[in-house]
Design an enzyme around this catalytic site. Structure first.
Site, PDB file in Angstrom:
ATOM      1  N   GLY A 160      -8.530  -3.438   1.812  1.00 50.08           N
ATOM      2  CA  GLY A 160      -7.718  -3.784   0.654  1.00 50.08           C
ATOM      3  C   GLY A 160      -8.226  -5.047  -0.022  1.00 50.08           C
ATOM      4  O   GLY A 160      -9.031  -5.798   0.536  1.00 50.08           O
TER       5      GLY A 160
ATOM      6  N   HIS B  39       3.152  -7.935 -12.895  1.00 54.00           N
ATOM      7  CA  HIS B  39       2.190  -7.721 -11.820  1.00 54.00           C
ATOM      8  C   HIS B  39       1.317  -6.521 -12.176  1.00 54.00           C
ATOM      9  O   HIS B  39       1.626  -5.771 -13.100  1.00 54.00           O
ATOM     10  CB  HIS B  39       2.891  -7.441 -10.489  1.00 54.00           C
ATOM     11  CG  HIS B  39       3.543  -8.631  -9.869  1.00 54.00           C
ATOM     12  ND1 HIS B  39       4.737  -9.153 -10.323  1.00 54.00           N
ATOM     13  CD2 HIS B  39       3.172  -9.414  -8.822  1.00 54.00           C
ATOM     14  CE1 HIS B  39       5.073 -10.194  -9.582  1.00 54.00           C
ATOM     15  NE2 HIS B  39       4.140 -10.372  -8.664  1.00 54.00           N
TER      16      HIS B  39
ATOM     17  N   THR C 195       1.700  -9.543   5.273  1.00 50.18           N
ATOM     18  CA  THR C 195       2.240  -8.319   4.694  1.00 50.18           C
ATOM     19  C   THR C 195       3.734  -8.460   4.469  1.00 50.18           C
ATOM     20  O   THR C 195       4.456  -8.963   5.328  1.00 50.18           O
ATOM     21  CB  THR C 195       1.986  -7.119   5.629  1.00 50.18           C
ATOM     22  OG1 THR C 195       0.607  -7.100   6.011  1.00 50.18           O
ATOM     23  CG2 THR C 195       2.333  -5.812   4.944  1.00 50.18           C
ATOM     24  N   THR C 196       4.199  -8.024   3.319  1.00 47.50           N
ATOM     25  CA  THR C 196       5.625  -8.084   3.015  1.00 47.50           C
ATOM     26  C   THR C 196       6.317  -6.818   3.495  1.00 47.50           C
ATOM     27  O   THR C 196       5.679  -5.837   3.853  1.00 47.50           O
ATOM     28  CB  THR C 196       5.857  -8.230   1.504  1.00 47.50           C
ATOM     29  OG1 THR C 196       5.280  -7.091   0.834  1.00 47.50           O
ATOM     30  CG2 THR C 196       5.197  -9.491   0.970  1.00 47.50           C
TER      31      THR C 196
ATOM     32  N   LYS D 112       1.969  -2.363  -8.306  1.00 44.35           N
ATOM     33  CA  LYS D 112       3.178  -2.932  -7.701  1.00 44.35           C
ATOM     34  C   LYS D 112       4.394  -2.331  -8.399  1.00 44.35           C
ATOM     35  O   LYS D 112       4.703  -2.663  -9.544  1.00 44.35           O
ATOM     36  CB  LYS D 112       3.203  -4.455  -7.817  1.00 44.35           C
ATOM     37  CG  LYS D 112       4.440  -5.079  -7.166  1.00 44.35           C
ATOM     38  CD  LYS D 112       4.364  -6.594  -7.154  1.00 44.35           C
ATOM     39  CE  LYS D 112       5.629  -7.224  -6.601  1.00 44.35           C
ATOM     40  NZ  LYS D 112       5.952  -6.751  -5.223  1.00 44.35           N
TER      41      LYS D 112
ATOM     42  N   MET E 183      -6.610  -7.843  -0.756  1.00 40.19           N
ATOM     43  CA  MET E 183      -6.219  -9.080  -0.080  1.00 40.19           C
ATOM     44  C   MET E 183      -7.020  -9.274   1.197  1.00 40.19           C
ATOM     45  O   MET E 183      -7.442 -10.391   1.511  1.00 40.19           O
ATOM     46  CB  MET E 183      -4.722  -9.073   0.248  1.00 40.19           C
ATOM     47  CG  MET E 183      -3.835  -9.785  -0.748  1.00 40.19           C
ATOM     48  SD  MET E 183      -4.365 -11.459  -1.216  1.00 40.19           S
ATOM     49  CE  MET E 183      -4.534 -12.260   0.369  1.00 40.19           C
TER      50      MET E 183
ATOM     51  N   GLN F 272       4.865 -14.928   1.420  1.00 41.90           N
ATOM     52  CA  GLN F 272       4.185 -15.616   0.316  1.00 41.90           C
ATOM     53  C   GLN F 272       3.237 -16.653   0.912  1.00 41.90           C
ATOM     54  O   GLN F 272       3.662 -17.625   1.519  1.00 41.90           O
ATOM     55  CB  GLN F 272       5.213 -16.300  -0.588  1.00 41.90           C
ATOM     56  CG  GLN F 272       4.644 -17.223  -1.653  1.00 41.90           C
ATOM     57  CD  GLN F 272       3.682 -16.557  -2.608  1.00 41.90           C
ATOM     58  OE1 GLN F 272       2.473 -16.660  -2.428  1.00 41.90           O
ATOM     59  NE2 GLN F 272       4.200 -15.883  -3.623  1.00 41.90           N
ATOM     60  N   MET F 273       1.942 -16.429   0.751  1.00 43.02           N
ATOM     61  CA  MET F 273       0.945 -17.309   1.339  1.00 43.02           C
ATOM     62  C   MET F 273       0.381 -18.336   0.358  1.00 43.02           C
ATOM     63  O   MET F 273      -0.403 -19.193   0.756  1.00 43.02           O
ATOM     64  CB  MET F 273      -0.212 -16.479   1.914  1.00 43.02           C
ATOM     65  CG  MET F 273       0.140 -15.729   3.182  1.00 43.02           C
ATOM     66  SD  MET F 273       0.426 -16.872   4.560  1.00 43.02           S
ATOM     67  CE  MET F 273       0.903 -15.699   5.842  1.00 43.02           C
TER      68      MET F 273
ATOM     69  N   GLY G  85       9.423 -10.101  -4.863  1.00 40.82           N
ATOM     70  CA  GLY G  85      10.263 -10.780  -3.883  1.00 40.82           C
ATOM     71  C   GLY G  85      10.399 -12.255  -4.195  1.00 40.82           C
ATOM     72  O   GLY G  85      11.434 -12.876  -3.926  1.00 40.82           O
TER      73      GLY G  85
END
Length: 347
Positions: free
Chosen positions: A82, A230, A172-173, A234, A84, A196-197, A239
């Site tokens: 992916g 977004h 991962t959310t 998405k 990310m 949220q990173m 969130g």
């Protein structure tokens, strides 16, 4: 003022096309709090308020090079195919962290090889994951797993990591978050868990929670309009936006989450929101506009992110932070990005 969406004909935002999102200035560890969407379960410690923030992906390239060397840390990035996952591998490689050439993915990805930063990573499907992870952990006892998979896999993955005893960073959310924390707490393994990173975004969210707790009802009677944009992939509402709205609700604003205006059409994103075309496939723009009952006072809060480097860099910092806690044999085992920020790991 109209409150049925920022694109309504009576909305003030139509008088400012293309700049709706433009910057004007170019722990509780464990279960989530009840009663509102608490982004981090931050607790009662409070920080100053931040009003506006914009981050560009490429701007962090030099910053990521300033990370301290990996010092023997190895990471296994699950979800490496992916966007990310690939971004994290690139950031970790720049930080001197060893990338284990193995990753977990879906059944359809089993046996695939993904090349990132000149490294060929073999993807394993759902079968024999425990055996594979145990073998990797035995070979790399300093291993930390980074998870950027899919929401439906969050709890199963956490159970696997906990069973094997490997520390992990969960980016991962989704999933059952209470169950996630319970699983890790019972296993007594080290983990950083955060939906949220992006450290700077986390700081903004923390500031909002501070304001909500310190000044409840401060915006009573105000109307709120929220727009978020977004990439088209998405489908659900942000969130992050929900967490900020929860703070506004505590501040006295009446607002339902289904009122959030989702912008997913690329044409609108470019022409109305002002998203750079090169970042249509990866961005997170948020705008919150408050207006007083008599429409004589207004406030705007915004945070705009183009690309994924802000999240990748934050993830690497979380890895370095967790490795330090493991070496120190810290009593606390579960952390979030607020803990990473408080440690002073801002690059």
């Amino acid at each position: 003022m109209a409150t049925n969406g920022l694109m309504a004909s009576s909305s003030v935002f139509l008088h400012r096309p293309r700049i709706a999102f433009a910057s004007r200035t170019n722990q509780t560890v464990g279960k989530y709090g009840k009663g509102r969407v608490s982004f981090m379960g931050i607790g009662t410690r409070r920080l100053p308020v931040v009003l506006s923030m914009t981050a560009m992906a490429d701007s962090g390239e030099e910053a990521v090079k300033s990370v301290l060397p990996g010092n023997g840390i190895s990471i296994m990035v699950n979800g490496c195919s992916g966007k990310m996952g690939k971004a994290v591998i690139k950031a970790a490689d720049s930080a001197g962290v060893n990338i284990v050439p193995i990753s977990f993915g879906s059944a359809g990805e089993d046996g695939q090889r993904v090349e990132v930063c000149g490294k060929e990573i073999t993807v394993h499907g759902p079968t024999e994951r425990e055996k594979v992870l145990s073998s990797v952990f035995e070979k790399h006892p300093e291993l930390i797993v980074v998870d950027y998979t899919i929401p439906s896999a969050v709890n199963d993955n956490a159970e696997l990591y906990s069973k094997v005893g490997v520390p992990f960073v969960m980016g991962t959310t989704g999933g059952d978050r209470n169950k996630l924390y319970e699983t890790v707490e019972e296993a007594k393994i080290y983990a950083v868990i955060s939906p949220q990173m992006g450290k700077q975004v986390v700081a903004f969210l923390a500031a909002m929670e501070i304001m909500a707790e310190q000044f409840p009802g401060a915006f009573s009677g105000y109307s709120l309009d929220v727009m978020e944009s977004h990439q088209a992939s998405k489908l659900d509402a942000s969130g992050t936006a929900k967490a900020v709205i929860s703070c506004f609700q505590e501040l006295g604003v009446s607002y339902d989450m289904d009122q959030i205006q989702l912008i997913r059409d690329p044409k609108q994103q470019v022409e109305m929101v002002g998203v750079p075309e090169e970042h249509i496939s990866g961005h997170a723009f948020h705008l919150y506009h408050l207006t007083s009952p008599d429409e004589t006072v207004s406030f705007e809060f915004q945070h705009n992110v183009c690309g994924r480097s802000i999240y990748a860099e934050g993830t690497v910092d979380a890895v370095l932070f967790l490795a330090k806690k493991i070496r120190l044999k810290a009593d606390q085992r579960i952390y979030n990005m607020i803990d990473v920020l408080r440690e002073g790991n801002m690059r």
